[in-house]
Design an enzyme around this catalytic site. Structure first.
Site, short mmCIF file in Angstrom:
data_model
loop_
_atom_site.label_atom_id
_atom_site.label_comp_id
_atom_site.label_asym_id
_atom_site.label_seq_id
_atom_site.Cartn_x
_atom_site.Cartn_y
_atom_site.Cartn_z
N ASP A 141 0.95 -1.21 0.15
CA ASP A 141 -0.07 -0.19 0.02
C ASP A 141 0.78 1.17 -0.12
OD1 ASP A 141 -2.51 -1.41 0.05
OD2 ASP A 141 -2.29 -1.62 2.23
N ASP A 173 -1.13 9.08 -6.12
CA ASP A 173 -1.64 9.55 -4.88
C ASP A 173 -1.18 10.70 -4.29
OD1 ASP A 173 -2.97 7.13 -4.03
OD2 ASP A 173 -1.33 6.04 -3.88
N GLU A 205 -4.29 10.31 4.30
CA GLU A 205 -3.82 9.08 4.37
C GLU A 205 -2.30 9.04 4.07
OE1 GLU A 205 -4.77 4.88 2.05
OE2 GLU A 205 -6.23 5.89 2.89
N GLU A 206 -1.82 9.81 2.96
CA GLU A 206 -0.74 10.03 2.46
C GLU A 206 0.38 10.59 3.24
OE1 GLU A 206 -0.55 8.21 -0.07
OE2 GLU A 206 -2.39 7.89 -0.58
N ASP A 218 -8.81 10.50 1.95
CA ASP A 218 -7.84 9.61 1.21
C ASP A 218 -7.82 10.37 -0.27
OD1 ASP A 218 -6.71 7.66 -0.22
OD2 ASP A 218 -8.13 6.03 0.55
N LEU A 246 -6.67 9.65 -3.09
CA LEU A 246 -6.97 8.79 -4.34
C LEU A 246 -6.92 7.25 -4.03
CD1 LEU A 246 -7.47 9.08 -7.25
CD2 LEU A 246 -4.98 8.75 -7.90
N ASP A 247 -8.06 6.75 -3.50
CA ASP A 247 -8.27 5.48 -3.26
C ASP A 247 -8.29 4.57 -4.44
OD1 ASP A 247 -9.25 3.04 -1.36
OD2 ASP A 247 -10.75 3.23 -2.96
N GLU A 264 -11.37 6.66 5.51
CA GLU A 264 -12.13 6.17 5.07
C GLU A 264 -13.46 5.59 5.72
OE1 GLU A 264 -8.86 3.61 2.35
OE2 GLU A 264 -9.15 3.17 4.23
#
Length: 407
Positions: free
Chosen positions: A133, A139, A162-163, A181, A183-184, A344
């Site tokens: 991941d 991302d 998230e990044e 998030d 770019l999931d 998320e």
């Protein structure tokens, strides 16, 4: 660094479209008028679009329960404004910037040149992801696009992504906190599988303004999902769809590329109380606990509380699987400690609850869970109320075995 990298990709000059005003929908598309008055002259007649789409027209989704009683708004901005639900000028302005960022990401994802980023952007490890991941180039670019838009809005105090390992403090007087998030599903983008962006928005906790920046940034981002004031996802697929809730109902808006507007196409989405689709990677069946295996075996055979046999639909893109579940009902799940509560699980649970569904970790309501870590992971089950209740009745549905998966 990223901007110079992108500019070095040498995109070719834009080519002209064969028609300057292409039709938005084919002439036989199933359009449903919200009301019949003043509908004599449709903006779709003749195949060319030279005027705004009438606010009383929406796309029909035959399997979703859509209430059109209060849907007289043609764009997201109009719906949010004083003539609509009136969420306040600050939130309207913030969503205007999020709209802009989403359109930039949609264009980047759809570009035939996005694969060039894989060879031009150096990715550092944020310390928050497994090798499987690790952040991908898109991302990181998407993260920078959104952060820039949030800075320009002037309405965001702090952003957590998230990044990023830690929250980013933006401005002291911003009224909102954004968790996201960016770019999931990006690891599947080379196969043109749908991807998405997920947002959650909170009010800034003014009572902790006196704390040091790092401390108040973290505490603002660790608010319970029950305190969300808005949430949204953007699905980048055959259409670009922004689905949002501001606390009353869940509504989807589709990007009209001829005007740049997000037009309301699914007002007041009501997820069916029960569906007939489950979404999970059941190649992991033998790693599941007994309760989850029994549940899946039972509904596949039509021996559960619903007499019909369930079908499996699994894209392995959270936003895409959730979007289908929101419209058609059923349950979308990842039973292991994999998905992030802050970025998320909370925003998507907020959206599904406002549409009449449920969000659970297999035992507890997601929005009632107090985050203790920024990148906290947990099992996630989203879907129709009756499906989630039946699933939870099997007790042991959280996967504890996690051997590590390469694919």
């Amino acid at each position: 660094m990223l901007s110079s990298t992108i500019s070095s990709l040498n995109f070719p000059a834009r080519t002209k479209l064969s028609s300057p005003n292409p039709a938005i929908f084919p002439q036989n598309y199933n359009l449903v008028p919200f009301c019949t008055e003043n509908m004599a002259s449709s903006p779709f007649s003749g195949g060319l679009i030279n005027s705004r789409v009438d606010s009383r027209i929406a796309i029909c989704c035959k399997n979703a329960s859509v209430d059109s009683a209060n849907s007289g708004f043609s764009t997201l901005m109009e719906y949010m404004g004083k003539g609509g639900v009136d969420v306040g000028d600050d939130l309207v302005l913030l969503f205007g910037h999020l709209e802009y960022a989403s359109k930039k990401i949609a264009a980047l994802v759809a570009s035939p040149f996005n694969s060039s980023l894989n060879n031009n952007v150096a990715i550092g490890n944020t310390g928050t992801s497994s090798d499987r991941d690790k952040p991908k180039p898109l991302d990181i670019v998407s993260n920078e696009i959104i952060l820039s838009s949030l800075r320009n809005s002037g309405k965001v105090a702090v952003m957590a992504s998230e990044e990023d390992e830690c929250p980013v403090w933006i401005t002291d007087d911003g009224p909102f906190v954004v968790v996201m998030d960016p770019l999931d599903g990006s690891r599947n983008i080379d196969a043109s599988i749908p991807t998405g962006t997920i947002f959650g928005i909170y009010r800034r906790l003014v009572e902790i303004d006196h704390l040091p920046v790092e401390e108040k940034a973290l505490l603002n981002c660790l608010q319970s999902g029950s305190k969300l004031v808005a949430a949204a996802y953007v699905l980048y697929s055959s259409a670009t769809i922004l689905c949002a809730s501001f606390g009353s109902g869940t509504h989807a808006f589709t990007l009209d590329h001829t005007t740049g507007d997000f037009l309301m196409t699914h007002p007041n989405i009501n997820i069916p109380p029960r569906g007939q689709i489950y979404s999970v990677n059941d190649a992991r069946y033998f790693d599941w606990p007994e309760g989850l295996r029994q549940y899946i075996d039972t509904i596949r055979q039509g021996k559960g509380q619903h007499p019909k046999k369930y079908s499996a639909r699994y894209i392995c893109s959270l936003v895409a699987d959730f979007h289908r579940t929101l419209l058609y009902g059923g349950v979308a799940m990842n039973p292991r400690n994999h998905l992030r509560l802050v970025y998320e699980a909370n925003p998507l649970s907020f959206l599904v609850e406002k549409a009449g569904g449920r969000g659970s970790d297999g035992k507890n309501r997601i929005l009632s869970i107090q985050p203790v870590k920024l990148h906290q992971r947990l099992p996630l089950f989203l879907g129709s109320r009756e499906d989630i209740e039946e699933l939870q009745s099997y007790g042991d549905v959280q996967q504890k075995v996690n051997p590590g998966y390469d694919v």
